[in-house]
Design a protein around this motif. Structure first.
Motif, PDB file in Angstrom:
ATOM      1  N   ILE A 145       0.828  -1.122  -0.269  1.00 61.15           N
ATOM      2  CA  ILE A 145      -0.010  -0.079   0.128  1.00 61.15           C
ATOM      3  C   ILE A 145       0.929   1.209   0.152  1.00 61.15           C
ATOM      4  CG2 ILE A 145      -1.960   1.350   1.309  1.00 61.15           C
ATOM      5  CD1 ILE A 145      -2.541  -1.525   2.473  1.00 61.15           C
ATOM      6  N   VAL A 146       0.535   2.133  -1.022  1.00 60.84           N
ATOM      7  CA  VAL A 146       1.515   3.151  -1.022  1.00 60.84           C
ATOM      8  C   VAL A 146       0.915   4.705  -0.971  1.00 60.84           C
ATOM      9  CG1 VAL A 146       3.151   4.375  -2.789  1.00 60.84           C
ATOM     10  CG2 VAL A 146       3.070   1.965  -2.584  1.00 60.84           C
ATOM     11  N   ASP A 147       1.486   5.628  -0.289  1.00 66.24           N
ATOM     12  CA  ASP A 147       1.029   6.776  -0.217  1.00 66.24           C
ATOM     13  C   ASP A 147       2.034   7.882  -0.151  1.00 66.24           C
ATOM     14  OD1 ASP A 147      -0.952   9.023  -0.029  1.00 66.24           O
ATOM     15  OD2 ASP A 147      -1.875   8.264   1.697  1.00 66.24           O
ATOM     16  N   ASP A 148       1.957   8.992  -0.190  1.00 67.23           N
ATOM     17  CA  ASP A 148       3.077  10.034  -0.391  1.00 67.23           C
ATOM     18  C   ASP A 148       3.614  10.155   1.141  1.00 67.23           C
ATOM     19  OD1 ASP A 148       0.894  11.360   0.595  1.00 67.23           O
ATOM     20  OD2 ASP A 148       1.146  13.082  -1.192  1.00 67.23           O
ATOM     21  N   ILE A 149       2.550  10.466   1.853  1.00 66.22           N
ATOM     22  CA  ILE A 149       3.057  10.596   3.300  1.00 66.22           C
ATOM     23  C   ILE A 149       2.430   9.954   4.368  1.00 66.22           C
ATOM     24  CG2 ILE A 149       1.887  12.797   3.601  1.00 66.22           C
ATOM     25  CD1 ILE A 149       4.320  14.087   5.253  1.00 66.22           C
ATOM     26  N   TRP A 150       2.988   9.688   5.703  1.00 66.98           N
ATOM     27  CA  TRP A 150       2.370   9.109   6.884  1.00 66.98           C
ATOM     28  C   TRP A 150       2.077  10.393   7.771  1.00 66.98           C
ATOM     29  CZ3 TRP A 150       1.386   3.753   8.460  1.00 66.98           C
ATOM     30  CH2 TRP A 150       0.930   3.688   9.759  1.00 66.98           C
ATOM     31  N   GLY A 151       1.060  11.282   7.425  1.00 66.40           N
ATOM     32  CA  GLY A 151       0.992  12.024   8.612  1.00 66.40           C
ATOM     33  C   GLY A 151       0.415  12.000  10.018  1.00 66.40           C
ATOM     34  N   ASN A 152      -1.173  11.902   9.975  1.00 64.78           N
ATOM     35  CA  ASN A 152      -1.760  11.200  11.087  1.00 64.78           C
ATOM     36  C   ASN A 152      -1.793   9.973  11.064  1.00 64.78           C
ATOM     37  OD1 ASN A 152      -3.847  10.870   9.967  1.00 64.78           O
ATOM     38  ND2 ASN A 152      -4.926  13.060  10.252  1.00 64.78           N
ATOM     39  N   GLY A 153      -1.699   9.276   9.805  1.00 59.39           N
ATOM     40  CA  GLY A 153      -1.826   7.582   9.634  1.00 59.39           C
ATOM     41  C   GLY A 153      -3.216   7.108   9.426  1.00 59.39           C
ATOM     42  N   ARG A 154      -4.340   8.256   9.560  1.00 58.50           N
ATOM     43  CA  ARG A 154      -5.551   7.562   9.553  1.00 58.50           C
ATOM     44  C   ARG A 154      -5.979   6.887   8.046  1.00 58.50           C
ATOM     45  NH1 ARG A 154     -10.402  11.291  10.813  1.00 58.50           N
ATOM     46  NH2 ARG A 154      -9.616  12.512   8.975  1.00 58.50           N
ATOM     47  N   THR A 155      -5.630   7.761   7.047  1.00 53.20           N
ATOM     48  CA  THR A 155      -5.994   7.068   5.766  1.00 53.20           C
ATOM     49  C   THR A 155      -5.257   5.824   5.400  1.00 53.20           C
ATOM     50  OG1 THR A 155      -6.396   9.418   4.827  1.00 53.20           O
ATOM     51  CG2 THR A 155      -6.066   7.520   3.217  1.00 53.20           C
ATOM     52  N   ILE A 156      -4.067   5.547   5.667  1.00 55.54           N
ATOM     53  CA  ILE A 156      -3.130   4.567   5.327  1.00 55.54           C
ATOM     54  C   ILE A 156      -3.718   3.276   6.234  1.00 55.54           C
ATOM     55  CG2 ILE A 156      -1.327   4.608   6.654  1.00 55.54           C
ATOM     56  CD1 ILE A 156       0.320   3.933   3.994  1.00 55.54           C
ATOM     57  N   MET A 157      -3.936   3.508   7.438  1.00 55.73           N
ATOM     58  CA  MET A 157      -4.342   2.627   8.496  1.00 55.73           C
ATOM     59  C   MET A 157      -5.741   1.966   8.136  1.00 55.73           C
ATOM     60  SD  MET A 157      -1.868   1.886  10.179  1.00 55.73           S
ATOM     61  CE  MET A 157      -2.652   0.916  11.637  1.00 55.73           C
ATOM     62  N   PHE A 158      -6.731   2.774   7.673  1.00 59.87           N
ATOM     63  CA  PHE A 158      -8.076   2.493   7.386  1.00 59.87           C
ATOM     64  C   PHE A 158      -7.930   1.482   6.024  1.00 59.87           C
ATOM     65  CE2 PHE A 158      -9.721   5.717  10.057  1.00 59.87           C
ATOM     66  CZ  PHE A 158     -10.874   4.744  10.652  1.00 59.87           C
ATOM     67  N   VAL A 159      -7.134   1.782   5.022  1.00 61.35           N
ATOM     68  CA  VAL A 159      -6.866   1.212   3.849  1.00 61.35           C
ATOM     69  C   VAL A 159      -6.393  -0.153   4.132  1.00 61.35           C
ATOM     70  CG1 VAL A 159      -5.648   1.175   1.843  1.00 61.35           C
ATOM     71  CG2 VAL A 159      -6.740   3.041   2.245  1.00 61.35           C
ATOM     72  N   LYS A 160      -5.279  -0.058   5.167  1.00 58.44           N
ATOM     73  CA  LYS A 160      -4.609  -1.353   5.441  1.00 58.44           C
ATOM     74  C   LYS A 160      -5.541  -2.364   6.175  1.00 58.44           C
ATOM     75  CE  LYS A 160      -0.449  -3.449   7.954  1.00 58.44           C
ATOM     76  NZ  LYS A 160       0.783  -2.999   8.521  1.00 58.44           N
ATOM     77  N   GLY A 161      -6.286  -1.755   6.947  1.00 61.84           N
ATOM     78  CA  GLY A 161      -7.274  -2.573   7.613  1.00 61.84           C
ATOM     79  C   GLY A 161      -8.174  -3.157   6.809  1.00 61.84           C
ATOM     80  N   ARG A 162      -8.695  -2.695   5.664  1.00 67.48           N
ATOM     81  CA  ARG A 162      -9.683  -3.193   4.734  1.00 67.48           C
ATOM     82  C   ARG A 162      -9.054  -4.103   3.740  1.00 67.48           C
ATOM     83  NH1 ARG A 162     -14.295  -0.113   1.283  1.00 67.48           N
ATOM     84  NH2 ARG A 162     -14.913  -1.575   0.217  1.00 67.48           N
ATOM     85  N   VAL A 163      -7.856  -3.934   3.502  1.00 67.62           N
ATOM     86  CA  VAL A 163      -7.078  -4.791   2.732  1.00 67.62           C
ATOM     87  C   VAL A 163      -7.003  -6.260   3.587  1.00 67.62           C
ATOM     88  CG1 VAL A 163      -4.617  -5.271   1.463  1.00 67.62           C
ATOM     89  CG2 VAL A 163      -6.003  -3.020   1.217  1.00 67.62           C
ATOM     90  N   THR A 164      -6.432  -6.171   4.774  1.00 67.73           N
ATOM     91  CA  THR A 164      -6.068  -7.262   5.576  1.00 67.73           C
ATOM     92  C   THR A 164      -7.481  -8.011   5.868  1.00 67.73           C
ATOM     93  OG1 THR A 164      -4.825  -6.043   6.655  1.00 67.73           O
ATOM     94  CG2 THR A 164      -5.365  -7.793   7.786  1.00 67.73           C
ATOM     95  N   ALA A 165      -8.548  -7.204   6.177  1.00 62.20           N
ATOM     96  CA  ALA A 165      -9.877  -7.877   6.078  1.00 62.20           C
ATOM     97  C   ALA A 165     -10.454  -8.665   4.950  1.00 62.20           C
ATOM     98  CB  ALA A 165     -10.930  -6.702   6.535  1.00 62.20           C
ATOM     99  N   ALA A 166      -9.955  -8.406   3.819  1.00 62.02           N
ATOM    100  CA  ALA A 166     -10.128  -8.960   2.505  1.00 62.02           C
ATOM    101  C   ALA A 166      -9.173 -10.077   2.328  1.00 62.02           C
ATOM    102  CB  ALA A 166      -9.870  -7.971   1.368  1.00 62.02           C
ATOM    103  N   GLY A 167      -8.418 -10.437   3.429  1.00 66.54           N
ATOM    104  CA  GLY A 167      -7.553 -11.670   3.330  1.00 66.54           C
ATOM    105  C   GLY A 167      -6.144 -11.491   2.296  1.00 66.54           C
ATOM    106  N   ALA A 168      -5.415 -10.197   2.620  1.00 65.61           N
ATOM    107  CA  ALA A 168      -4.275 -10.097   1.836  1.00 65.61           C
ATOM    108  C   ALA A 168      -3.399  -9.612   3.176  1.00 65.61           C
ATOM    109  CB  ALA A 168      -4.559  -8.860   1.088  1.00 65.61           C
TER     110      ALA A 168
END
Length: 173
Positions: free
Chosen positions: A95-118
């Protein structure tokens, strides 16, 4: 309340700076990824760099919308665009983004990707631990640590700082 970026010193990057950050990221990766999921809009260009350099052919996109804090106290995002579970299941996804600022966006995306079995791993050009909302969690891979507000070469300067954002907002379910 989320940490403010108003008091951060701005750092303007060149395309050469981006090349150096990507060059710093590449040796950190071990093994092969089955796919790359780029978070719009900030992750599109770093993701494009990485898929080309790493030869990744399975490329996906996620678009996430958070209501502005002054409009809603809702903590959950709206996924405007997200790949279906079968495209993720059983794969090792970067999962790629430009910056980890507060981390909300990438953590929500990571959670959904993990929930999908990846198996999800995260990579960003910049990590700003000072504003991170997730204790003991940060990106798996990053190009640099910063305490500044980063302005990337693909970001257009605002026409007026006081201009109202007139872009349509996605419906919130």
């Amino acid at each position: 309340m989320f940490p403010s970026t108003d008091d951060l010193e701005r750092e303007y990057l060149s395309w050469n700076d981006i090349d150096k950050l990507v060059d710093h990221l590449l040796p950190q990766f071990t093994g092969e990824f089955d796919g790359l999921l780029t978070i719009t809009r900030g992750g599109l260009i770093p993701g494009g760099y990485l898929v080309e350099l790493m030869g990744i052919e399975h490329v996906l996109t996620a678009s996430v919308h958070f209501a502005p804090a002054h409009e809603s106290k809702m903590a959950w995002p709206t996924f405007v665009q997200f790949p279906s579970d079968p495209l993720l299941m059983g794969r090792r996804i970067l999962i790629v983004d430009d910056i980890w600022g507060n981390g909300r966006t990438i953590m929500f995306v990571k959670g959904r990707v993990t929930a999908a079995g990846a198996r999800a791993e995260t990579a960003v050009l910049h990590y700003r631990p000072r504003s991170n909302l997730f204790r003991d969690t940060g990106p798996d891979y990053y190009g640099a640590i910063t305490d500044r507000y980063i302005v990337y070469p693909w970001e257009l300067p605002p026409i007026m700082d006081t201009a109202t954002d007139t872009r349509p907002r996605p419906p919130i379910n």
